[in-house]
Scaffold this motif. Structure first.
Motif, mmCIF file in Angstrom:
data_model
loop_
_atom_site.group_PDB
_atom_site.id
_atom_site.type_symbol
_atom_site.label_atom_id
_atom_site.label_comp_id
_atom_site.label_asym_id
_atom_site.label_seq_id
_atom_site.Cartn_x
_atom_site.Cartn_y
_atom_site.Cartn_z
ATOM 1 N N LYS A 262 -1.889 4.556 1.804
ATOM 2 C CA LYS A 262 -0.497 4.698 1.370
ATOM 3 C C LYS A 262 0.362 5.400 2.435
ATOM 4 C CE LYS A 262 0.299 5.620 -2.977
ATOM 5 N NZ LYS A 262 0.286 6.273 -4.299
ATOM 6 N N SER A 263 0.076 5.102 3.678
ATOM 7 C CA SER A 263 0.809 5.714 4.788
ATOM 8 C C SER A 263 1.908 4.779 5.302
ATOM 9 C CB SER A 263 -0.151 6.048 5.930
ATOM 10 O OG SER A 263 -0.678 4.850 6.483
ATOM 11 N N GLU A 264 2.831 5.336 6.021
ATOM 12 C CA GLU A 264 3.895 4.544 6.641
ATOM 13 C C GLU A 264 3.318 3.564 7.658
ATOM 14 O OE1 GLU A 264 7.213 4.255 6.053
ATOM 15 O OE2 GLU A 264 6.731 5.441 4.270
ATOM 16 N N ASP A 265 2.232 3.966 8.298
ATOM 17 C CA ASP A 265 1.581 3.094 9.277
ATOM 18 C C ASP A 265 1.084 1.810 8.612
ATOM 19 O OD1 ASP A 265 0.153 2.492 11.872
ATOM 20 O OD2 ASP A 265 -1.579 2.665 10.541
ATOM 21 N N VAL A 266 0.489 1.935 7.426
ATOM 22 C CA VAL A 266 -0.010 0.763 6.706
ATOM 23 C C VAL A 266 1.144 -0.092 6.207
ATOM 24 C CG1 VAL A 266 -1.226 0.016 4.619
ATOM 25 C CG2 VAL A 266 -2.242 1.747 6.104
ATOM 26 N N LYS A 267 2.193 0.547 5.744
ATOM 27 C CA LYS A 267 3.370 -0.207 5.295
ATOM 28 C C LYS A 267 3.914 -1.071 6.435
ATOM 29 C CE LYS A 267 6.180 1.775 2.445
ATOM 30 N NZ LYS A 267 7.215 2.657 1.850
ATOM 31 N N LYS A 268 4.001 -0.481 7.623
ATOM 32 C CA LYS A 268 4.493 -1.220 8.792
ATOM 33 C C LYS A 268 3.534 -2.350 9.154
ATOM 34 C CE LYS A 268 5.855 -0.555 13.630
ATOM 35 N NZ LYS A 268 5.913 0.398 14.765
ATOM 36 N N PHE A 269 2.224 -2.075 9.099
ATOM 37 C CA PHE A 269 1.207 -3.086 9.416
ATOM 38 C C PHE A 269 1.320 -4.279 8.470
ATOM 39 C CE2 PHE A 269 -3.045 -4.804 8.405
ATOM 40 C CZ PHE A 269 -3.433 -5.267 9.659
ATOM 41 N N ILE A 270 1.465 -4.019 7.178
ATOM 42 C CA ILE A 270 1.563 -5.101 6.189
ATOM 43 C C ILE A 270 2.826 -5.927 6.415
ATOM 44 C CG2 ILE A 270 1.956 -5.573 3.736
ATOM 45 C CD1 ILE A 270 0.090 -3.228 3.098
ATOM 46 N N ASP A 271 3.949 -5.252 6.612
ATOM 47 C CA ASP A 271 5.220 -5.962 6.798
ATOM 48 C C ASP A 271 5.189 -6.856 8.034
ATOM 49 O OD1 ASP A 271 6.353 -4.884 4.526
ATOM 50 O OD2 ASP A 271 7.327 -3.235 5.577
ATOM 51 N N GLU A 272 4.638 -6.328 9.137
ATOM 52 C CA GLU A 272 4.645 -7.072 10.389
ATOM 53 C C GLU A 272 3.614 -8.194 10.416
ATOM 54 O OE1 GLU A 272 4.192 -4.233 13.533
ATOM 55 O OE2 GLU A 272 6.258 -3.488 13.358
ATOM 56 N N LYS A 273 2.450 -7.961 9.806
ATOM 57 C CA LYS A 273 1.373 -8.961 9.879
ATOM 58 C C LYS A 273 1.573 -10.094 8.881
ATOM 59 C CE LYS A 273 -3.658 -9.546 9.870
ATOM 60 N NZ LYS A 273 -3.698 -10.229 11.162
ATOM 61 N N TYR A 274 2.014 -9.772 7.663
ATOM 62 C CA TYR A 274 2.024 -10.782 6.599
ATOM 63 C C TYR A 274 3.394 -11.351 6.294
ATOM 64 C CZ TYR A 274 -2.637 -8.890 6.165
ATOM 65 O OH TYR A 274 -3.916 -8.458 6.439
ATOM 66 N N LYS A 275 4.435 -10.714 6.814
ATOM 67 C CA LYS A 275 5.797 -11.278 6.759
ATOM 68 C C LYS A 275 6.195 -11.765 5.366
ATOM 69 C CE LYS A 275 5.328 -12.656 11.581
ATOM 70 N NZ LYS A 275 5.814 -11.371 12.056
ATOM 71 N N GLY A 276 5.965 -10.920 4.358
ATOM 72 C CA GLY A 276 6.395 -11.218 3.006
ATOM 73 C C GLY A 276 5.333 -11.827 2.116
ATOM 74 N N ALA A 277 4.239 -12.327 2.717
ATOM 75 C CA ALA A 277 3.152 -12.882 1.900
ATOM 76 C C ALA A 277 2.355 -11.772 1.224
ATOM 77 C CB ALA A 277 2.228 -13.729 2.776
ATOM 78 N N VAL A 278 2.463 -10.563 1.768
ATOM 79 C CA VAL A 278 1.903 -9.361 1.155
ATOM 80 C C VAL A 278 2.999 -8.303 1.197
ATOM 81 C CG1 VAL A 278 0.102 -7.588 1.290
ATOM 82 C CG2 VAL A 278 -0.411 -9.935 2.002
ATOM 83 N N ILE A 279 3.196 -7.602 0.072
ATOM 84 C CA ILE A 279 4.295 -6.647 -0.027
ATOM 85 C C ILE A 279 3.739 -5.275 -0.415
ATOM 86 C CG2 ILE A 279 6.483 -6.103 -1.183
ATOM 87 C CD1 ILE A 279 6.650 -9.112 -1.881
ATOM 88 N N PRO A 280 4.000 -4.221 0.379
ATOM 89 C CA PRO A 280 3.548 -2.879 -0.024
ATOM 90 C C PRO A 280 4.283 -2.438 -1.295
ATOM 91 C CG PRO A 280 4.568 -2.846 2.178
ATOM 92 C CD PRO A 280 4.703 -4.228 1.654
ATOM 93 N N VAL A 281 3.585 -1.715 -2.171
ATOM 94 C CA VAL A 281 4.215 -1.278 -3.423
ATOM 95 C C VAL A 281 4.326 0.246 -3.496
ATOM 96 C CG1 VAL A 281 3.459 -3.306 -4.708
ATOM 97 C CG2 VAL A 281 1.993 -1.271 -4.665
ATOM 98 N N PHE A 282 4.022 0.949 -2.409
ATOM 99 C CA PHE A 282 4.110 2.409 -2.417
ATOM 100 C C PHE A 282 5.307 2.866 -1.596
ATOM 101 C CE2 PHE A 282 1.153 0.880 0.792
ATOM 102 C CZ PHE A 282 1.602 1.478 1.945
#
Length: 282
Positions: A262-282
């Motif tokens: 639940k870190s900002e680093d993971v949020k950035k990783f998800i946004d950049e890698k999956y481009k909306g196909a996966v969305i962070p919820v935290f």
């Protein structure tokens, strides 16, 4: 005179031995202090679906190791084995499922698995198979997941297209194909194991597929005719969680795992890698 000399030598030797012993004791204490301060590395095994769960876990491995936790990621290709392995304590946690799916699984299999924090959402998509039209032909076959929670999500997504109408006011997780009250296109719902849907897409007219399996099957959101919206009821309900066997929820290494996920680093990783196909919820 000789006796005095012998006594003096004995005293000097005694002092020297005591001093040496005292010095050795201090060094020993310092070593003990040093070893006490050294962080003990603990190991955990976490079960996950290949995409995106295992990829996200692999991303945080080094951060977790810095906190004294070494993680092994065990990949599963279905939605049953990660829970049976957790129940039998073959793994320490899993990361692949939603709360409604877990609740259903616990009831059906008499397992004792507890949901912890939500990490991300994988929006479901309605994908064309043999048919590419934006409106279904009469008698079109649509494949959906065969488990209750994902099947209900799929039906709601089909309804959002206006292709069917479901029993109004019914709890989302209890919807089934028997709740189709209006079906102007005479759509046929075919229930299949969720992991099989990408491979079976060319055998049906359309398929509603979970985000992780769609990605594994090489499908992209721009191919989908409809996608769950981030603010939909379904999306709010079906965040992917970390789960543990009951009694393990307060283990320090599990808390550290959730902290790094639940870190900002993971949020950035998800946004950049999956481009909306996966969305962070935290």
């Amino acid at each position: 005179m000789m006796k005095k000399w012998i006594v003096a030598m004995i005293l000097l030797l005694t002092v020297g031995v005591l001093a040496a012993c005292g010095g050795g004791g201090n060094n020993s204490d310092q070593k003990a202090d040093g070893s006490d301060q050294k962080q003990e590395t603990k190991k955990i095994v976490v079960g996950a679906s290949a995409v995106p769960h295992a990829e996200i876990l692999e991303h945080v491995k080094d951060k977790l190791k810095e906190q004294g936790v070494e993680m092994e990621v065990k990949v599963f290709d279905d939605y049953v084995l990660p829970n049976t392995a957790l129940e039998e304590k073959q793994i320490d946690a899993n990361y692949f499922q939603t709360v409604p799916y877990l609740d259903e699984f616990n009831k059906k299999h008499n397992t004792h698995i507890k949901a912890l924090d939500g990490i991300h959402l994988e929006p479901m998509g309605l994908y064309p198979g043999k048919e590419k039209a934006a409106e279904p032909k009469n008698g079109a076959v649509i494949a959906i997941p065969d488990d209750v929670s994902n099947g209900a999500r799929a039906l709601k997504l089909i309804e959002s297209k206006g292709w069917i109408k479901l029993t109004p006011g019914k709890e989302l997780n209890s919807l089934s194909k028997q709740d189709i009250v209006e079906n102007p296109h005479n759509i046929q719902i075919k229930e299949m194991q969720a992991s099989m849907l990408p491979r079976a897409i060319n055998e049906v007219d359309y398929a509603v597929i979970n985000g992780n399996y769609a990605m594994e099957g090489g499908l992209t959101f721009d191919q989908a005719l409809a996608v769950e919206k981030k603010d939909s009821d379904a999306a709010k309900t079906f965040a992917n969680i970390v789960a543990v066997k009951e009694g393990d929820e307060n283990r320090e290494e599990i808390k550290k795992l959730i902290e790094v996920l639940k870190s900002e680093d993971v949020k950035k990783f998800i946004d950049e890698k999956y481009k909306g196909a996966v969305i962070p919820v935290f």
